[in-house]
Design a protein around this motif. Structure first.
Motif, PDB file in Angstrom:
ATOM      1  N   ARG A 159      39.658  26.951  29.477  1.00  0.00           N
ATOM      2  CA  ARG A 159      40.549  27.357  30.780  1.00  0.00           C
ATOM      3  C   ARG A 159      40.168  28.974  31.070  1.00  0.00           C
ATOM      4  O   ARG A 159      40.313  29.443  32.265  1.00  0.00           O
ATOM      5  CB  ARG A 159      42.167  27.012  30.371  1.00  0.00           C
ATOM      6  N   GLY A 160      40.173  29.785  29.859  1.00  0.00           N
ATOM      7  CA  GLY A 160      40.192  31.255  29.901  1.00  0.00           C
ATOM      8  C   GLY A 160      38.789  31.487  30.484  1.00  0.00           C
ATOM      9  O   GLY A 160      38.790  32.737  31.347  1.00  0.00           O
ATOM     10  N   ASN A 161      37.759  30.838  30.212  1.00  0.00           N
ATOM     11  CA  ASN A 161      36.278  31.201  30.748  1.00  0.00           C
ATOM     12  C   ASN A 161      36.351  30.983  32.129  1.00  0.00           C
ATOM     13  O   ASN A 161      36.101  31.970  33.025  1.00  0.00           O
ATOM     14  CB  ASN A 161      35.374  30.046  30.223  1.00  0.00           C
ATOM     15  N   MET A 162      37.147  29.811  32.936  1.00  0.00           N
ATOM     16  CA  MET A 162      37.183  29.691  34.292  1.00  0.00           C
ATOM     17  C   MET A 162      38.283  30.858  34.584  1.00  0.00           C
ATOM     18  O   MET A 162      37.991  31.387  35.820  1.00  0.00           O
ATOM     19  CB  MET A 162      37.817  28.294  34.585  1.00  0.00           C
ATOM     20  N   ILE A 163      39.225  31.194  34.103  1.00  0.00           N
ATOM     21  CA  ILE A 163      40.157  32.374  34.682  1.00  0.00           C
ATOM     22  C   ILE A 163      39.225  33.629  34.895  1.00  0.00           C
ATOM     23  O   ILE A 163      39.190  34.410  35.961  1.00  0.00           O
ATOM     24  CB  ILE A 163      41.204  32.480  33.668  1.00  0.00           C
ATOM     25  N   GLU A 164      38.457  33.859  33.999  1.00  0.00           N
ATOM     26  CA  GLU A 164      37.707  35.159  33.838  1.00  0.00           C
ATOM     27  C   GLU A 164      36.665  35.117  35.116  1.00  0.00           C
ATOM     28  O   GLU A 164      36.484  35.927  35.843  1.00  0.00           O
ATOM     29  CB  GLU A 164      36.888  35.525  32.664  1.00  0.00           C
ATOM     30  N   ALA A 165      36.056  33.884  34.995  1.00  0.00           N
ATOM     31  CA  ALA A 165      34.796  33.429  36.327  1.00  0.00           C
ATOM     32  C   ALA A 165      35.808  33.770  37.740  1.00  0.00           C
ATOM     33  O   ALA A 165      35.023  34.301  38.376  1.00  0.00           O
ATOM     34  CB  ALA A 165      34.310  32.129  36.082  1.00  0.00           C
ATOM     35  N   CYS A 166      36.994  33.124  37.703  1.00  0.00           N
ATOM     36  CA  CYS A 166      37.763  33.469  39.062  1.00  0.00           C
ATOM     37  C   CYS A 166      38.054  34.809  39.505  1.00  0.00           C
ATOM     38  O   CYS A 166      37.928  35.278  40.568  1.00  0.00           O
ATOM     39  CB  CYS A 166      38.831  32.630  39.200  1.00  0.00           C
ATOM     40  N   ILE A 167      38.367  35.409  38.531  1.00  0.00           N
ATOM     41  CA  ILE A 167      38.711  36.846  38.454  1.00  0.00           C
ATOM     42  C   ILE A 167      37.374  37.758  38.840  1.00  0.00           C
ATOM     43  O   ILE A 167      37.621  38.512  39.794  1.00  0.00           O
ATOM     44  CB  ILE A 167      39.379  37.368  37.329  1.00  0.00           C
ATOM     45  N   ILE A 168      36.413  37.454  38.312  1.00  0.00           N
ATOM     46  CA  ILE A 168      35.276  38.140  38.587  1.00  0.00           C
ATOM     47  C   ILE A 168      34.882  37.881  39.997  1.00  0.00           C
ATOM     48  O   ILE A 168      34.444  38.692  40.907  1.00  0.00           O
ATOM     49  CB  ILE A 168      34.056  37.901  37.629  1.00  0.00           C
ATOM     50  N   HIS A 169      34.976  36.669  40.645  1.00  0.00           N
ATOM     51  CA  HIS A 169      34.575  36.447  42.032  1.00  0.00           C
ATOM     52  C   HIS A 169      35.583  37.034  42.939  1.00  0.00           C
ATOM     53  O   HIS A 169      35.114  37.000  44.006  1.00  0.00           O
ATOM     54  CB  HIS A 169      34.691  34.726  41.916  1.00  0.00           C
ATOM     55  N   LEU A 170      36.936  36.969  42.610  1.00  0.00           N
ATOM     56  CA  LEU A 170      38.069  37.432  43.504  1.00  0.00           C
ATOM     57  C   LEU A 170      38.144  38.899  43.500  1.00  0.00           C
ATOM     58  O   LEU A 170      38.703  39.483  44.641  1.00  0.00           O
ATOM     59  CB  LEU A 170      39.070  36.513  43.218  1.00  0.00           C
ATOM     60  N   THR A 171      37.703  39.571  42.544  1.00  0.00           N
ATOM     61  CA  THR A 171      38.635  41.074  42.331  1.00  0.00           C
ATOM     62  C   THR A 171      37.188  42.102  42.630  1.00  0.00           C
ATOM     63  O   THR A 171      37.413  43.429  42.662  1.00  0.00           O
ATOM     64  CB  THR A 171      39.195  41.248  41.049  1.00  0.00           C
ATOM     65  N   GLY A 172      36.143  41.803  42.451  1.00  0.00           N
ATOM     66  CA  GLY A 172      34.997  42.607  43.052  1.00  0.00           C
ATOM     67  C   GLY A 172      34.772  44.030  42.012  1.00  0.00           C
ATOM     68  O   GLY A 172      35.019  43.362  40.877  1.00  0.00           O
ATOM     69  N   HIS A 173      35.188  45.008  42.278  1.00  0.00           N
ATOM     70  CA  HIS A 173      34.693  46.344  41.366  1.00  0.00           C
ATOM     71  C   HIS A 173      35.987  46.369  40.390  1.00  0.00           C
ATOM     72  O   HIS A 173      35.880  47.109  39.298  1.00  0.00           O
ATOM     73  CB  HIS A 173      34.573  47.711  42.445  1.00  0.00           C
ATOM     74  N   SER A 174      37.107  45.666  40.774  1.00  0.00           N
ATOM     75  CA  SER A 174      38.007  45.649  39.680  1.00  0.00           C
ATOM     76  C   SER A 174      38.015  44.725  38.519  1.00  0.00           C
ATOM     77  O   SER A 174      38.485  44.963  37.516  1.00  0.00           O
ATOM     78  CB  SER A 174      39.540  45.380  40.280  1.00  0.00           C
ATOM     79  N   ALA A 175      37.153  43.961  38.674  1.00  0.00           N
ATOM     80  CA  ALA A 175      36.835  42.893  37.666  1.00  0.00           C
ATOM     81  C   ALA A 175      36.757  43.228  36.159  1.00  0.00           C
ATOM     82  O   ALA A 175      37.374  42.654  35.271  1.00  0.00           O
ATOM     83  CB  ALA A 175      35.861  41.783  37.968  1.00  0.00           C
ATOM     84  N   PHE A 176      35.862  44.241  36.043  1.00  0.00           N
ATOM     85  CA  PHE A 176      35.429  44.590  34.627  1.00  0.00           C
ATOM     86  C   PHE A 176      36.581  45.161  33.894  1.00  0.00           C
ATOM     87  O   PHE A 176      36.782  44.865  32.835  1.00  0.00           O
ATOM     88  CB  PHE A 176      34.281  45.489  34.434  1.00  0.00           C
ATOM     89  N   GLN A 177      37.470  45.819  34.812  1.00  0.00           N
ATOM     90  CA  GLN A 177      38.555  46.639  33.941  1.00  0.00           C
ATOM     91  C   GLN A 177      39.672  45.471  33.750  1.00  0.00           C
ATOM     92  O   GLN A 177      40.260  45.535  32.609  1.00  0.00           O
ATOM     93  CB  GLN A 177      39.051  47.535  34.964  1.00  0.00           C
ATOM     94  N   ILE A 178      39.775  44.393  34.376  1.00  0.00           N
ATOM     95  CA  ILE A 178      40.706  43.110  34.172  1.00  0.00           C
ATOM     96  C   ILE A 178      40.160  42.597  33.182  1.00  0.00           C
ATOM     97  O   ILE A 178      40.805  42.253  32.133  1.00  0.00           O
ATOM     98  CB  ILE A 178      40.862  42.280  35.490  1.00  0.00           C
TER      99      ILE A 178
END
Length: 257
Positions: free
Chosen positions: A129-148
Motif C-alpha cells: 500500500r505504501g509503495n502505491m501511495i508513494e507512486a501516486c504522490i510522485i505522479h500527482l505532485t510533480g516537483h514537490s514529490a521528493f520533499q513529500i
C-alpha cells in the motif's frame, strides 16, 4: 516513476517586475523556500525576484547534462529509508542544479496474476500500500514529490506521515486524489510500470536500495553511493563543480534489504 522535469531543482529565470521590498517574503507567500524560484509567479508572490535572478546567475551551465540518479526501493526497507533520508535527499538539496533524481518504489515486490491482490511485498501488505501511495504522490505532485517522499521516509511511521507530508509540501493536491489513485486503476498502472522498470534492470537487482547512474549499475558506484553519494555526484558531474563540491565528504554506514 520519474519525477517530471522539475525535480532536479530547475530554477526558472526570474525577471524582476518592479522593485523588491526587502529580502523577506510577504506574508501572503504560501510556498516553502525550496519552491520560491520554481516559477516567476511564485517568485513574485514571495517577493524574491532579485534573489532568484542572482541564484540563476550562479547556476551551472545546462549545456552539461546533470548526473542522472535512479533509486529502486521499497518504502519500509530500513536501508532504503536511511539512504533516502541520510544520503539522497541531503545530496539533492545541495546539488540539485547538477543532478536529477528518479524514484521507483517497488523494490523486492512481486507482481501476481490476481485481480484482488496484484502485488506482494517483502514487508507485507502495508508496504504494498505504501509503495502505491508513494507512486501516486510522485505522479500527482510533480516537483514537490521528493520533499513529500523524504518527509514520509524520515518519519517514525511512513504510512501515517503520508497525509500530513502531502498537506505540508503540496497543499493544492488533496488527499482524496491520492486515495482515489491508490484504490483505482491508476495506482495499479503506476505500480505495473515500476515493476516493468525494476524487472528490466541489467544486471538484475539483488537487494534494495539499488542505485543506477545514467541508467547503469556498477558495484563500484554502489559502494561510493552508499558511503558518500554527495562526493560521487560531484565526481561524476562533467561541468564546472559548484562551490558545495569543495566540502569534505561524510561517510555513512550502508544497509540493504
Amino acid at each position: 516513476m520519474k519525477l517530471p522535469g522539475l525535480l532536479p531543482g530547475f530554477l526558472l529565470l526570474c525577471t524582476s517586475l518592479g522593485s523588491s521590498e526587502g529580502s523577506h517574503p510577504k506574508p501572503a507567500c504560501r510556498y516553502p523556500p525550496s519552491q520560491w524560484c520554481r516559477s516567476l509567479e511564485i517568485a513574485i508572490a514571495c517577493n524574491v525576484q532579485k534573489q532568484c535572478m542572482e541564484l540563476n546567475a550562479t547556476r551551472p551551465s545546462r549545456a552539461v547534462p546533470p548526473v542522472s540518479v535512479t533509486l529502486y526501493y521499497e518504502i519500509l526497507c530500513p536501508g532504503c529509508r536511511g539512504f533516502i533520508s541520510q544520503q539522497l535527499f541531503p545530496t539533492w538539496t545541495m546539488l540539485q542544479d547538477i543532478m536529477t533524481v528518479t524514484l521507483v518504489p517497488y523494490g523486492n515486490a512481486k507482481e501476481l496474476p490476481s485481480v484482488n491482490s496484484p502485488f506482494t511485498c517483502q514487508h507485507g501488505e502495508p508496504e504494498c500500500r505504501g509503495n502505491m501511495i508513494e507512486a501516486c504522490i510522485i505522479h500527482l505532485t510533480g516537483h514537490s514529490a521528493f520533499q513529500i517522499i523524504y518527509c514520509m521516509e524520515s518519519a517514525a511511521n511512513v504510512l501515517n506521515a503520508a497525509q500530513p507530508c502531502l498537506q505540508l509540501y503540496a497543499p493544492s493536491v488533496s488527499w482524496a486524489r491520492v486515495s482515489s489513485c491508490v484504490t483505482g486503476d491508476l495506482g495499479n498502472q503506476l505500480m505495473h510500470a515500476n515493476a516493468v522498470m525494476t524487472r528490466a534492470l541489467s544486471p538484475t537487482h539483488t537487494h534494495v536500495p539499488w542505485v543506477t547512474f545514467y541508467g547503469e549499475y556498477t558495484e563500484d558506484n554502489e559502494d561510493k553511493a552508499m558511503s558518500s553519494l554527495f562526493s560521487l555526484v560531484c565526481q561524476l558531474y562533467k561541468g564546472v563543480k559548484p562551490p558545495a563540491c569543495n566540502g569534505a565528504p561524510v561517510r555513512l554506514n550502508r544497509s540493504f534489504c
